[in-house]
Design an enzyme around this catalytic site. Structure first.
Site, PDB file in Angstrom:
ATOM      1  N   SER A 416      31.405  -2.425  45.948  1.00 36.40           N
ATOM      2  CA  SER A 416      32.808  -3.395  45.957  1.00 36.40           C
ATOM      3  C   SER A 416      33.158  -3.536  47.492  1.00 36.40           C
ATOM      4  O   SER A 416      34.272  -4.193  47.595  1.00 36.40           O
ATOM      5  CB  SER A 416      33.776  -2.588  44.933  1.00 36.40           C
ATOM      6  OG  SER A 416      33.629  -1.030  45.153  1.00 36.40           O
ATOM      7  N   HIS A 437      29.488  -7.994  41.062  1.00 34.82           N
ATOM      8  CA  HIS A 437      30.557  -7.353  41.030  1.00 34.82           C
ATOM      9  C   HIS A 437      31.373  -7.114  39.910  1.00 34.82           C
ATOM     10  O   HIS A 437      32.234  -8.041  39.434  1.00 34.82           O
ATOM     11  CB  HIS A 437      31.513  -7.603  42.240  1.00 34.82           C
ATOM     12  CG  HIS A 437      32.537  -6.607  42.520  1.00 34.82           C
ATOM     13  ND1 HIS A 437      33.943  -6.617  42.901  1.00 34.82           N
ATOM     14  CD2 HIS A 437      32.560  -5.237  42.580  1.00 34.82           C
ATOM     15  CE1 HIS A 437      34.500  -5.748  42.884  1.00 34.82           C
ATOM     16  NE2 HIS A 437      33.894  -4.831  42.875  1.00 34.82           N
ATOM     17  N   GLU A 449      32.471 -11.096  39.543  1.00 39.01           N
ATOM     18  CA  GLU A 449      32.218 -11.833  40.937  1.00 39.01           C
ATOM     19  C   GLU A 449      30.750 -11.886  41.019  1.00 39.01           C
ATOM     20  O   GLU A 449      30.020 -10.703  41.373  1.00 39.01           O
ATOM     21  CB  GLU A 449      33.029 -11.160  41.924  1.00 39.01           C
ATOM     22  CG  GLU A 449      34.407 -11.278  41.756  1.00 39.01           C
ATOM     23  CD  GLU A 449      35.312 -10.805  42.872  1.00 39.01           C
ATOM     24  OE1 GLU A 449      36.336 -11.092  43.265  1.00 39.01           O
ATOM     25  OE2 GLU A 449      34.889  -9.444  43.235  1.00 39.01           O
ATOM     26  N   ASN A 487      39.671  -7.908  44.879  1.00 37.14           N
ATOM     27  CA  ASN A 487      40.143  -6.732  45.410  1.00 37.14           C
ATOM     28  C   ASN A 487      40.848  -6.933  46.711  1.00 37.14           C
ATOM     29  O   ASN A 487      42.026  -6.328  47.085  1.00 37.14           O
ATOM     30  CB  ASN A 487      39.090  -5.677  45.982  1.00 37.14           C
ATOM     31  CG  ASN A 487      38.442  -4.933  44.693  1.00 37.14           C
ATOM     32  OD1 ASN A 487      39.195  -4.849  43.725  1.00 37.14           O
ATOM     33  ND2 ASN A 487      37.486  -4.366  44.660  1.00 37.14           N
TER      34      ASN A 487
HETATM   35  P1  NAI Z   1      29.636   6.854  40.556  1.00 36.54           P
HETATM   36  O1  NAI Z   1      29.559   8.052  41.372  1.00 36.54           O
HETATM   37  O2  NAI Z   1      30.143   7.201  39.376  1.00 36.54           O
HETATM   38  O3  NAI Z   1      27.768   6.849  40.006  1.00 36.54           O
HETATM   39  C1  NAI Z   1      26.863   6.567  40.954  1.00 36.54           C
HETATM   40  C2  NAI Z   1      25.740   6.928  40.340  1.00 36.54           C
HETATM   41  O4  NAI Z   1      24.756   6.862  41.163  1.00 36.54           O
HETATM   42  C3  NAI Z   1      25.540   8.756  40.080  1.00 36.54           C
HETATM   43  O5  NAI Z   1      25.361   8.982  38.900  1.00 36.54           O
HETATM   44  C4  NAI Z   1      24.614   9.008  41.005  1.00 36.54           C
HETATM   45  O6  NAI Z   1      23.714  10.190  40.353  1.00 36.54           O
HETATM   46  C5  NAI Z   1      23.686   7.712  40.993  1.00 36.54           C
HETATM   47  N1  NAI Z   1      22.787   7.678  42.127  1.00 36.54           N
HETATM   48  C6  NAI Z   1      23.176   7.791  43.426  1.00 36.54           C
HETATM   49  N2  NAI Z   1      22.141   7.413  44.399  1.00 36.54           N
HETATM   50  C7  NAI Z   1      21.290   7.269  43.454  1.00 36.54           C
HETATM   51  C8  NAI Z   1      19.834   7.076  43.903  1.00 36.54           C
HETATM   52  N3  NAI Z   1      19.213   6.761  45.108  1.00 36.54           N
HETATM   53  N4  NAI Z   1      19.040   6.674  42.945  1.00 36.54           N
HETATM   54  C9  NAI Z   1      19.472   6.524  41.580  1.00 36.54           C
HETATM   55  N5  NAI Z   1      20.631   6.952  41.377  1.00 36.54           N
HETATM   56  C10 NAI Z   1      21.293   7.262  42.260  1.00 36.54           C
HETATM   57  O7  NAI Z   1      29.887   5.578  40.998  1.00 36.54           O
HETATM   58  P2  NAI Z   1      30.500   4.216  40.369  1.00 36.54           P
HETATM   59  O8  NAI Z   1      32.120   4.389  40.302  1.00 36.54           O
HETATM   60  O9  NAI Z   1      29.987   3.903  39.174  1.00 36.54           O
HETATM   61  O10 NAI Z   1      30.156   3.197  41.423  1.00 36.54           O
HETATM   62  C11 NAI Z   1      28.857   2.628  41.665  1.00 36.54           C
HETATM   63  C12 NAI Z   1      28.896   1.530  42.256  1.00 36.54           C
HETATM   64  O11 NAI Z   1      29.924   0.574  41.734  1.00 36.54           O
HETATM   65  C13 NAI Z   1      29.424   1.541  43.777  1.00 36.54           C
HETATM   66  O12 NAI Z   1      28.897   0.602  44.606  1.00 36.54           O
HETATM   67  C14 NAI Z   1      30.930   1.131  43.509  1.00 36.54           C
HETATM   68  O13 NAI Z   1      31.504   0.656  44.806  1.00 36.54           O
HETATM   69  C15 NAI Z   1      30.741  -0.010  42.475  1.00 36.54           C
HETATM   70  N6  NAI Z   1      32.123  -0.369  41.906  1.00 36.54           N
HETATM   71  C16 NAI Z   1      32.798   0.679  41.250  1.00 36.54           C
HETATM   72  C17 NAI Z   1      34.077   0.475  40.612  1.00 36.54           C
HETATM   73  C18 NAI Z   1      34.844   1.476  40.108  1.00 36.54           C
HETATM   74  O14 NAI Z   1      35.666   1.506  39.531  1.00 36.54           O
HETATM   75  N7  NAI Z   1      34.381   2.772  40.072  1.00 36.54           N
HETATM   76  C19 NAI Z   1      34.418  -0.913  40.429  1.00 36.54           C
HETATM   77  C20 NAI Z   1      33.404  -1.961  40.751  1.00 36.54           C
HETATM   78  C21 NAI Z   1      32.443  -1.391  41.557  1.00 36.54           C
END
Ligand code: NAI
Length: 672
Positions: A416, A437, A449, A487
């Site tokens: 994001s 996105h 997006e 955003n």
């Molecule tokens: P999260 O922390 O809930 O999930 C991330 C997951 O990735 C975790 O389960 C972790 O174990 C796993 N992970 C980390 N490194 C890894 C690797 N090298 N290989 C395999 N798995 C790995 O994070 P979330 O909130 O789901 O965000 C994920 C992405 O989505 C980020 O880039 C964030 O900016 C983006 N995003 C988040 C939003 C939100 O509202 N939380 C909205 C839109 C985009």
């Protein structure tokens, strides 16, 4: 006017099969010309009565899509709107009065005017095919049924069921439609013609509605039930923003005892509604949506397998969403525990989506596979990365997976805030990285997006747009720039809200100012819902890139107070709901609203100036479908246009005098 939308075929039983086939169109629209043509056909039948009449469509997967909404946009005043409604009424009344059995034979989509035409027939049969969907969705366009559908649906289904489908505008499967008596029979497609013929020849009498259903239409009960309905509607839509549901409830309450009068008043009510700003803007939103849907049409991107890396909040939901949409999906996470949670959450999503359809739930389960080691990478056509928001972690991952990817596969990141160029530079083929996105919650937010980095191949952008469309989202191509579109526009609005909390204005007052404007949720509650840590990281990026100062409340975050997910942020949470002080007040709520809205509008004009998306309409579309921005206002730029640039500029000037440079008018205003 001769378009020849209809052809008539007489069979040996003297049944007239009236085929609808709008020339040159993929779907049938009940345009004013089509109405007039059918009206003339019915007039001829009055003179030369067939044994029965069946209305059917020659289009492959649709019956009648509804009225021609484009014609609505040309209505200049109430008189024109009323004449428009009367044309429809004349046809429906004539069809209803025809003294031979009349049957509507539905296969595929049947909405609005198509359903109203069917309701004017004696019998309705529909195919039980998945493609068959029946509804009266006019409320979504700021009106309600206006071709007799109000009175006739109530007559058929009883007021509770009929008002429910009209007030929600939801589309029913044939099974659900049969359950509420909206249709008489549901049969497999291969038996549809025979069923229509049966009804045409035998004209079986329709069963009377049960006594308890009938009594809800009595003049004694209507006011009580109507008051309940208003209350329920008020939890979703304010009367001053969305008058149509209230007008519909009033129509039923006052006139349901007298069908003829109700029909007359229905036409007048819809003529009133059709020329309101709300209806004009909702029609605009409809076309914006169609525009986004068409974005992914240029390329055929045949995806057989999707691989998602990161099974957290976003990745998990993206994986289950893709499985729901019919794709074979593997989901990978470094943590087996996280992966177990992902699969558990997917169960919840499948149950919610498919309800009691066990087979659909089982199939979705079969399509989604937990894949701790990334075995799905070599066969994936698209890999969606949704791991931690950390540039180095993402780059390390990309370097390790690229050699295992199919030559033709594309890599999509859900980041994001990280610049695509900072991620793609580690790839041997940087052109294959595109931003995809999604918004949280994935299942509910329609927009995705598609971020075009400086290095992204144009074909890859087109493939990502096509994929976005194919998974049932509205894809919007956006330039790679801090905060992208949604955003970027949302953040100043949220920051202004948090600044106001810093100043001591109650969060409740701030949120109410936003929902009074028409936002689905206030900015403080939204920040708590997204997570204050995530808000802060996006705000940091934007504040660095665009010089937006960070309010103190965001600078000093406590790990225990990150919003809803930790049980406390700006609000405390009880059972997932914020505890709000209903008595909170402030001396100048209008100023609070102006501060919020003007920051948002100003940023929207900045995005226009910078060409973040291709045109002005796409800014409005992105903000509406990505944030839920008050659809009845038609989008931020449309709102500026309708309010008047001069008036809002003055507003900006007085806010700037009081609160400083962040309210300085962006150069983008001059491009409007
Ligand atoms: P999260 O922390 O809930 O999930 C991330 C997951 O990735 C975790 O389960 C972790 O174990 C796993 N992970 C980390 N490194 C890894 C690797 N090298 N290989 C395999 N798995 C790995 O994070 P979330 O909130 O789901 O965000 C994920 C992405 O989505 C980020 O880039 C964030 O900016 C983006 N995003 C988040 C939003 C939100 O509202 N939380 C909205 C839109 C985009």
């Amino acid at each position: 006017m001769s378009e020849n939308n209809w052809t008539i075929e007489h069979d040996d039983n003297n049944i007239a099969w009236v085929h609808f086939d709008s020339p040159g169109a993929s779907a049938n629209l009940l345009s004013q010309v089509a109405i007039k043509e059918l009206d003339n056909i019915i007039k001829d039948f009055e003179q030369n009565l067939p044994r029965a009449l069946v209305i059917l469509s020659d289009k492959k997967d649709s019956f009648i899509f509804g009225a021609d909404i484009k014609e609505f946009t040309a209505l200049e005043n109430k008189e024109q709107a009323l004449a428009f409604m009367h044309n429809g009424h004349d046809l429906m009344n004539r069809l209803e009065a025809l003294s031979c059995p009349t049957v509507s034979m539905i296969h595929g989509l049947c909405f609005g005017g198509g359903t109203e035409l069917s309701l004017a027939c004696n019998h309705i049969v529909a195919s039980d095919d998945k493609k068959t969907k029946i509804g009266l969705p006019e409320i979504k366009l700021g009106i309600h049924p206006g071709y007799g559908g109000t009175a006739r649906s109530i007559e058929r289904c009883g007021p509770l069921a009929a008002m429910n489908i009209m007030l929600t505008g939801r589309a029913l499967t044939a099974r659900s439609a049969k359950k509420i008596n909206l249709i008489d029979e549901m049969v497999p497609v291969r038996q549809l013609k025979a069923a229509a013929e049966y009804f045409a020849l035998n004209a079986p009498k329709r069963k009377q509605l049960p006594f308890l259903t009938r009594i809800t239409n009595s003049s004694l009960l209507r006011p009580l039930i109507a008051a309940q309905m208003r209350k329920q509607v008020a939890t979703k839509a304010k009367a001053e923003h969305y008058p149509a549901p209230y007008s519909l409830i009033d129509l039923w309450k006052k006139y349901a005892g007298n069908k003829k009068l109700m029909l007359e008043k229905e036409a007048m009510a819809v003529a009133d509604l059709a020329t309101t700003d709300t209806a004009r803007n909702l029609v605009r939103v409809f076309f914006l949506q169609e525009n986004l849907k068409s974005q992914g049409k240029q390329t055929d991107f045949d995806v057989k397998h999707v691989h998602v890396i990161g099974g957290g909040l976003m990745g998990g939901d993206i994986a289950s969403w893709c499985a729901i949409q019919g794709y074979s999906v593997t989901v990978q996470d470094q943590s087996p525990q996280a992966l177990a949670q992902t699969i558990k959450r997917a169960q919840y999503s499948f149950n919610k989506k498919f309800k009691r359809d066990r087979r659909a739930i089982r199939d979705a389960n079969d399509r989604l596979m937990a894949d701790h080691r990334g075995a799905g990478i070599p066969r994936a056509d698209i890999i969606i990365e949704a791991i931690f928001e950390d540039k180095d972690v993402k780059r390390t991952l990309y370097e390790s997976i690229e050699p295992r990817m199919k030559e033709s596969a594309i890599l999509a990141t859900n980041t994001s805030s990280i610049k695509l160029e900072d991620l793609s530079s580690c790839l041997k083929n940087p052109g294959r990285l595109v931003g995809l996105h999604f918004f949280n919650p994935v299942a509910l937010m329609p927009l995705v997006e598609i971020i075009r980095g400086n290095e992204t191949d144009e074909t890859v952008v087109q493939q990502a747009l096509a994929f976005g469309k194919n998974i049932g989202k509205l894809p919007l191509a956006v330039k790679s720039s801090p905060g992208f579109l949604v955003n970027r526009i949302l953040m100043p609005y949220i920051l202004e809200a948090v600044t106001m909390v810093d100043e001591g204005i109650p969060a409740e007052v701030i949120d109410k100012a936003a929902t009074d404007y028409g936002m689905p949720m206030g900015p403080i509650e939204l920040a708590d819902t997204v997570g204050l840590d995530i808000c802060k990281s996006v705000a940091n990026i934007l504040s660095e890139a665009l010089g937006m100062p960070l309010p103190d409340n965001l600078k000093q975050l406590s790990d225990k107070k990150l919003g809803k997910k930790t049980g406390e942020g700006f609000y405390q949470y009880k059972g997932n709901k914020p505890v709000k002080n209903k008595r909170a007040s402030y001396s100048d709520p209008q100023e609070v609203q102006d501060r919020l809205v003007m920051r948002l509008l100003n940023e929207a004009t900045a995005c226009l100036r910078e060409g973040i998306v291709e045109d002005k309409d796409l800014i409005d579309a992105g903000v509406i479908f990505g944030t839920g921005f008050a659809p009845f206002r038609g989008g931020p730029l449309e709102y500026i246009r309708s309010c008047g640039i001069d008036k809002l500029s003055q507003n900006m000037a007085s806010l700037q005098a009081k609160f400083g440079v962040r309210f300085e008018r962006d150069g983008g205003w001059d491009e409007l």
